[in-house]
Write an enzyme that holds these catalytic residues in place. Sequence first.
Site, PDB file in Angstrom:
ATOM      1  N   ASN A   9     -13.507   9.698   0.704  1.00 33.59           N
ATOM      2  CA  ASN A   9     -13.026  11.032   1.088  1.00 33.59           C
ATOM      3  C   ASN A   9     -14.226  11.800   1.630  1.00 33.59           C
ATOM      4  O   ASN A   9     -15.066  12.271   0.875  1.00 33.59           O
ATOM      5  CB  ASN A   9     -12.425  11.732  -0.133  1.00 33.59           C
ATOM      6  CG  ASN A   9     -11.807  13.076   0.210  1.00 33.59           C
ATOM      7  OD1 ASN A   9     -11.970  13.603   1.312  1.00 33.59           O
ATOM      8  ND2 ASN A   9     -11.092  13.653  -0.749  1.00 33.59           N
ATOM      9  N   ARG A  90      -9.388   8.884   3.471  1.00 34.50           N
ATOM     10  CA  ARG A  90      -8.474  10.030   3.476  1.00 34.50           C
ATOM     11  C   ARG A  90      -8.697  10.816   4.766  1.00 34.50           C
ATOM     12  O   ARG A  90      -9.804  11.260   5.052  1.00 34.50           O
ATOM     13  CB  ARG A  90      -8.736  10.943   2.279  1.00 34.50           C
ATOM     14  CG  ARG A  90      -7.845  12.183   2.306  1.00 34.50           C
ATOM     15  CD  ARG A  90      -8.363  13.281   1.405  1.00 34.50           C
ATOM     16  NE  ARG A  90      -7.619  14.529   1.650  1.00 34.50           N
ATOM     17  CZ  ARG A  90      -8.061  15.726   1.317  1.00 34.50           C
ATOM     18  NH1 ARG A  90      -9.236  15.876   0.755  1.00 34.50           N
ATOM     19  NH2 ARG A  90      -7.340  16.797   1.573  1.00 34.50           N
ATOM     20  N   HIS A 179      -2.678  17.631   1.395  1.00 29.75           N
ATOM     21  CA  HIS A 179      -2.926  17.219   0.004  1.00 29.75           C
ATOM     22  C   HIS A 179      -1.838  16.265  -0.485  1.00 29.75           C
ATOM     23  O   HIS A 179      -1.518  16.213  -1.677  1.00 29.75           O
ATOM     24  CB  HIS A 179      -3.001  18.430  -0.944  1.00 29.75           C
ATOM     25  CG  HIS A 179      -4.168  19.326  -0.695  1.00 29.75           C
ATOM     26  ND1 HIS A 179      -4.057  20.704  -0.749  1.00 29.75           N
ATOM     27  CD2 HIS A 179      -5.465  19.068  -0.391  1.00 29.75           C
ATOM     28  CE1 HIS A 179      -5.232  21.241  -0.493  1.00 29.75           C
ATOM     29  NE2 HIS A 179      -6.110  20.271  -0.262  1.00 29.75           N
ATOM     30  N   ARG A 239     -10.580  30.004   3.378  1.00 30.54           N
ATOM     31  CA  ARG A 239      -9.464  30.096   4.324  1.00 30.54           C
ATOM     32  C   ARG A 239      -8.538  31.237   3.938  1.00 30.54           C
ATOM     33  O   ARG A 239      -8.304  31.495   2.767  1.00 30.54           O
ATOM     34  CB  ARG A 239      -8.693  28.771   4.367  1.00 30.54           C
ATOM     35  CG  ARG A 239      -9.391  27.703   5.182  1.00 30.54           C
ATOM     36  CD  ARG A 239      -8.703  26.364   5.048  1.00 30.54           C
ATOM     37  NE  ARG A 239      -9.355  25.527   4.050  1.00 30.54           N
ATOM     38  CZ  ARG A 239      -8.938  24.329   3.680  1.00 30.54           C
ATOM     39  NH1 ARG A 239      -7.844  23.814   4.209  1.00 30.54           N
ATOM     40  NH2 ARG A 239      -9.586  23.638   2.777  1.00 30.54           N
ATOM     41  N   GLU A 380      -6.596  11.026  -5.868  1.00 33.88           N
ATOM     42  CA  GLU A 380      -6.265  10.704  -4.485  1.00 33.88           C
ATOM     43  C   GLU A 380      -6.830   9.353  -4.081  1.00 33.88           C
ATOM     44  O   GLU A 380      -6.220   8.616  -3.295  1.00 33.88           O
ATOM     45  CB  GLU A 380      -6.817  11.795  -3.562  1.00 33.88           C
ATOM     46  CG  GLU A 380      -6.176  13.149  -3.787  1.00 33.88           C
ATOM     47  CD  GLU A 380      -7.029  14.300  -3.264  1.00 33.88           C
ATOM     48  OE1 GLU A 380      -6.547  15.017  -2.366  1.00 33.88           O
ATOM     49  OE2 GLU A 380      -8.152  14.479  -3.750  1.00 33.88           O
TER      50      GLU A 380
END
Length: 394
Positions: A9, A90, A179, A239, A380
Amino acid sequence: MSNKILAVNAGSSSIKFKLYLMPEEELLISGEAENIGQSTSQIAYTINKKRQSESLPLADHASAIENIIQILENSGIIKEKAEITGVGHRISHGGNYYTQAVQVDADVEAKIDELKVLSPLHNPNGLAGIKAFEKFLPQALEVVSFDTSFHQTLPEKAFVYALPYEYYEKYHIRKYGFHGQSHYYVSQEARRLFGLENTRKIISCHLGNGSSITAIRDGHSINTSMGFTPLAGVVMGTRSGDIDPEILPYLEETLNLDSHQIRDILNTQSGLYGISGISNDVRQIQTAATQGNQRAQLALTIFTHSIQQYIGAYATDLNGLDTLIFTAGIGEHSATVREMICRQLGYLGVQIDPDKNAHDELVISRPDSPVKVAVIPTNEELVIARDVMKFINN
């Protein structure tokens, strides 16, 4: 036959990695290269629950990956590079091109690069990781796992924007969601732990520097807070999340800014950092808030309020709620944030136990709570490793 699969990742200045023995799903080593391109760069890793770190000059992602592979060899986890049969990456945005994991080829790389405008903080770094592994592990099968894949089950009412319909038809402007690996993993874990009948209606809260909320019915995503890009939804570290779209042309005209400058403001100067003026790190903001910093307090309040709004909306989508999940860095470790969110959810049947919440227990709801509230660590990388094995087994 067992395979050693590396799940990767890549972020803007970091690379997280885990090496698994598959299909046993045995974790051999996990770690991260941090502060890539800075004088403080290092690689930290864990083997057999023993944590180690090395300060290394990591000029770029390629240098970091070369050093990660060297650590794997020096530690004895692998004797030679050829033992790593697959690498899974990812990638944030797959656009309208990909609904599931794919094997890397030149066309896949070109499309990841094309979509970087929609995920400027993620796709470019993911592609840099792919190219570096092509150089250092040319024998390994490379597979891309997209954040957007899990959300392909969204109904039209959730993914079509109220813009001229031709923009969706011609330019594929729609909600994609992100996600996906995380929301998929924790929802499957909840179904395994608590039973299918108790987890038909799940709301998953992935709360980190990037945050998203997902409504999951019977294991399928039916709505999610991030949209066409990872910028939409709740307030995040840097963000903005959802804002009035008319703000953008107003800022452009008033401050004489172009679209690139606006994009930078929304992605890197806003969110918790923009409100607090301190940091995008919730831990630092919480500390400042307890010391009386009003902007830090405001940042936490706005952050948790935006999450509460989505939970309420998604309980409507699901026509109820069985299980509320908190995951990722903030979701797993900030009892303060979880408490702030849950204190306004009593109308849904959410009742948490303060002591269980303070100790980050698996189930933090009270025994008599109609809604089970769980803290489930995400994984993940394991989802990515499983995606790689699908191609190895074919």
